[in-house]
Design a protein around this motif. Structure first.
Motif, short mmCIF file in Angstrom:
data_model
loop_
_atom_site.label_atom_id
_atom_site.label_comp_id
_atom_site.label_asym_id
_atom_site.label_seq_id
_atom_site.Cartn_x
_atom_site.Cartn_y
_atom_site.Cartn_z
N CYS A 23 0.84 -1.20 0.00
CA CYS A 23 0.00 0.00 0.00
C CYS A 23 0.88 1.25 0.00
O CYS A 23 1.78 1.38 0.83
CB CYS A 23 -0.90 0.00 1.23
SG CYS A 23 -1.85 1.53 1.41
N CYS A 26 0.11 3.19 3.66
CA CYS A 26 0.48 2.66 4.98
C CYS A 26 1.55 1.58 4.94
O CYS A 26 2.05 1.16 5.99
CB CYS A 26 -0.77 2.13 5.70
SG CYS A 26 -1.37 0.55 5.05
N CYS A 57 -6.90 -1.05 0.08
CA CYS A 57 -6.11 -1.50 1.22
C CYS A 57 -7.05 -1.70 2.41
O CYS A 57 -7.66 -0.75 2.90
CB CYS A 57 -5.05 -0.47 1.58
SG CYS A 57 -4.13 -0.91 3.08
N CYS A 60 -5.80 0.50 5.80
CA CYS A 60 -5.98 1.94 6.01
C CYS A 60 -7.15 2.52 5.21
O CYS A 60 -7.45 3.70 5.34
CB CYS A 60 -4.68 2.69 5.68
SG CYS A 60 -4.33 2.79 3.92
ZN LIG Z 1 -2.91 1.03 3.44
#
Ligand SMILES: [Zn+2]
Length: 173
Positions: A23, A26, A57, A60
């Motif tokens: 990601c 994050c 994701c 997050c």
């Molecule tokens: Zn993420």
């Protein structure tokens, strides 16, 4: 794991239905898939690869969208859909073909990077590398995924190290 591996002619694009990536927000595990609203995308490589894709994701909540872009000078394969030619994403590694993000499953091995899109891809690599006997697919045309594997993955002398890298990648699933 078996002694024998039979090449079913699987292509890389067939395994690209779900691509695990890092990601960009994050650093956790995100996934790239054909956009859920898209239909009729499983008829062939171009239907699949040129379909809109979505990054999401679970960690997050980050999302992003990808659609094909106009071809530029130096692009490889082109796709013609009536308008100006579009660039066909390159199905390689160790980045995902759509967003260019690092794949989640990548591991340094023999000075190179072993990579996979997802668990099914790891299964295929492991089955191929661990087999003592490899049966070719009779009608692979432009070549199956395993026929396109680089020589260092196919080399018998690297078998143990490649299998260790695959095991290391499994712990990330
Ligand atoms: Zn993420």
């Amino acid at each position: 794991m078996s002694e024998r591996f039979r090449d079913t002619g699987e292509r890389l694009w067939m395994l690209a239905r779900e691509i695990l990536v890092v990601c960009p927000r994050c650093g956790g595990r995100a996934v790239v898939v054909v956009h859920p609203d898209h239909r009729d995308c499983d008829h062939g490589p171009h239907d699949k690869v040129m379909a809109p894709h979505r990054l999401s994701c679970p960690g997050c909540g980050h999302t992003d969208a990808w659609t094909p872009r106009r071809a530029r000078k130096g692009d490889g394969d082109l796709f013609f859909a009536g308008g100006p030619p579009l660039a066909v994403p390159r199905m390689t590694g160790p980045e995902d073909p759509f967003f260019g993000l690092p794949l989640w499953l990548r591991h340094r091995c023999r000075g190179r990077i072993l990579w996979a899109y997802n668990a099914a891809h790891l299964d295929l690599l492991e089955g191929y590398v661990s087999a003592r006997l490899r049966e070719r697919h009779p009608y692979t045309g432009s070549g199956s995924l395993v026929e396109h594997l680089p020589a260092w993955i196919k080399a018998a002398g690297n078998r143990d190290e490649v299998l260790a890298a695959i095991r290391a990648l499994r712990t990330r699933l």
